[in-house]
Design an enzyme around this catalytic site. Structure first.
Site, mmCIF file in Angstrom:
data_model
loop_
_atom_site.group_PDB
_atom_site.id
_atom_site.type_symbol
_atom_site.label_atom_id
_atom_site.label_comp_id
_atom_site.label_asym_id
_atom_site.label_seq_id
_atom_site.Cartn_x
_atom_site.Cartn_y
_atom_site.Cartn_z
ATOM 1 N N HIS A 1 0.840 -1.212 0.000
ATOM 2 C CA HIS A 1 0.000 0.000 0.000
ATOM 3 C C HIS A 1 0.876 1.264 0.000
ATOM 4 O O HIS A 1 0.676 2.165 -0.820
ATOM 5 C CB HIS A 1 -0.908 -0.013 1.234
ATOM 6 C CG HIS A 1 -1.781 1.192 1.386
ATOM 7 N ND1 HIS A 1 -3.078 1.230 0.931
ATOM 8 C CD2 HIS A 1 -1.537 2.407 1.919
ATOM 9 C CE1 HIS A 1 -3.599 2.432 1.193
ATOM 10 N NE2 HIS A 1 -2.672 3.161 1.801
ATOM 11 N N GLU A 2 1.842 1.301 0.903
ATOM 12 C CA GLU A 2 2.714 2.479 0.983
ATOM 13 C C GLU A 2 3.576 2.598 -0.280
ATOM 14 O O GLU A 2 3.810 3.702 -0.775
ATOM 15 C CB GLU A 2 3.594 2.423 2.242
ATOM 16 C CG GLU A 2 2.828 2.345 3.565
ATOM 17 C CD GLU A 2 1.775 3.436 3.754
ATOM 18 O OE1 GLU A 2 1.883 4.499 3.098
ATOM 19 O OE2 GLU A 2 0.834 3.228 4.538
ATOM 20 N N HIS B 1 1.645 4.250 -2.924
ATOM 21 C CA HIS B 1 1.685 5.718 -2.806
ATOM 22 C C HIS B 1 2.960 6.265 -3.448
ATOM 23 O O HIS B 1 2.929 7.313 -4.095
ATOM 24 C CB HIS B 1 1.641 6.148 -1.339
ATOM 25 C CG HIS B 1 0.283 6.058 -0.723
ATOM 26 N ND1 HIS B 1 -0.856 6.507 -1.357
ATOM 27 C CD2 HIS B 1 -0.131 5.596 0.492
ATOM 28 C CE1 HIS B 1 -1.909 6.307 -0.564
ATOM 29 N NE2 HIS B 1 -1.492 5.749 0.558
ATOM 30 N N HIS C 1 -5.729 6.757 -2.651
ATOM 31 C CA HIS C 1 -6.568 5.737 -2.030
ATOM 32 C C HIS C 1 -7.687 5.307 -2.969
ATOM 33 O O HIS C 1 -8.118 6.063 -3.834
ATOM 34 C CB HIS C 1 -7.128 6.246 -0.695
ATOM 35 C CG HIS C 1 -6.082 6.281 0.372
ATOM 36 N ND1 HIS C 1 -6.016 7.246 1.334
ATOM 37 C CD2 HIS C 1 -5.035 5.449 0.598
ATOM 38 C CE1 HIS C 1 -4.969 7.004 2.120
ATOM 39 N NE2 HIS C 1 -4.360 5.918 1.687
ATOM 40 N N CYS C 2 -8.112 4.070 -2.778
ATOM 41 C CA CYS C 2 -9.092 3.452 -3.665
ATOM 42 C C CYS C 2 -10.332 3.078 -2.852
ATOM 43 O O CYS C 2 -10.232 2.693 -1.692
ATOM 44 C CB CYS C 2 -8.465 2.198 -4.285
ATOM 45 S SG CYS C 2 -9.550 1.325 -5.423
ATOM 46 N N CYS D 1 -9.017 -3.789 -2.598
ATOM 47 C CA CYS D 1 -7.809 -3.325 -3.293
ATOM 48 C C CYS D 1 -6.714 -2.943 -2.294
ATOM 49 O O CYS D 1 -6.994 -2.446 -1.209
ATOM 50 C CB CYS D 1 -8.156 -2.124 -4.166
ATOM 51 S SG CYS D 1 -6.729 -1.346 -4.961
HETATM 52 ZN ZN LIG Z 1 -2.609 5.169 2.189
HETATM 53 ZN ZN LIG Z 2 -7.807 0.118 -6.403
#
Ligand SMILES: [Zn+2]
Ligand SMILES: [Zn+2]
Length: 179
Positions: free
Chosen positions: A130-131, A134, A140-141, A146
């Site tokens: 996740h990071e 970025h 963000h989703c 996800c």
């Molecule tokens: Zn985030």
């Molecule tokens: Zn997504």
């Protein structure tokens, strides 16, 4: 591109290889885990937490000093906070190519449940990817499965799959194609 994962000496040991493999698989780029040499900064006594922004600064200093231009993900054991948030699982700064993840709240033990390495590996890889997402410019989703969905709780983190949704995958591919 190559992802550098720095594993702090206080972080749970023995998980480095599966975390490295899984993050590499999720991101679709090679990743290498090594011992952390970034100075652990930003500890706030009263909170017993580390200011994640200070830690990102420290990573940036390290990257400059070593002329390291590729993304760095630091894995620490200490609990993290950021101004305005009582805690964060992790934090990233795209302009610095630096990200940090804390294992403090990722283990079952923190919630009074029995510890499990597979759960811990799962969560570190999801939060780490996740990071790193970025760092690749992804926001963000809204898709709760996800990688780029922003979890507020452990259950929300566990509900996510170890993959980007098609829309995020497309953005990631476009970013990687730029080099
Ligand atoms: Zn985030
Ligand atoms: Zn997504």
């Amino acid at each position: 591109m190559h992802i550098h994962i720095f594993w702090d000496s206080l972080s749970p040991q023995g998980l480095q290889v599966p975390v490295e493999r899984t993050i590499s698989a999720i991101m679709g780029v090679p990743a290498t885990v090594s011992e952390n040499h970034v100075r652990i900064m930003g500890y706030v006594n009263e909170r017993r937490q580390i200011d994640a922004q200070a830690l990102l600064e420290s990573i940036l200093v390290y990257k400059h000093r070593h002329a390291l231009h590729e993304p760095v993900l630091l894995v620490v054991r200490q609990d993290l906070f950021r101004n305005g948030n009582s805690f964060v699982f992790g934090l990233a700064r795209e302009t610095a190519g630096a990200a940090v993840v804390s294992t403090a709240r990722l283990g079952n033990e923190y919630y009074g449940r029995e510890g499990n390495d597979d759960d811990l590996i799962d969560r570190i890889t999801k939060e780490g990817a996740h990071e790193l997402g970025h760092l690749a410019g992804l926001g963000h989703c809204a898709n709760t499965e996800c990688i780029m969905f922003r979890p507020d709780t452990l259950d929300e983190l566990d509900r996510k799959k170890k993959m980007f949704c098609p829309a995020c995958r497309e953005k990631l591919a476009a970013h990687l194609a730029q080099g």
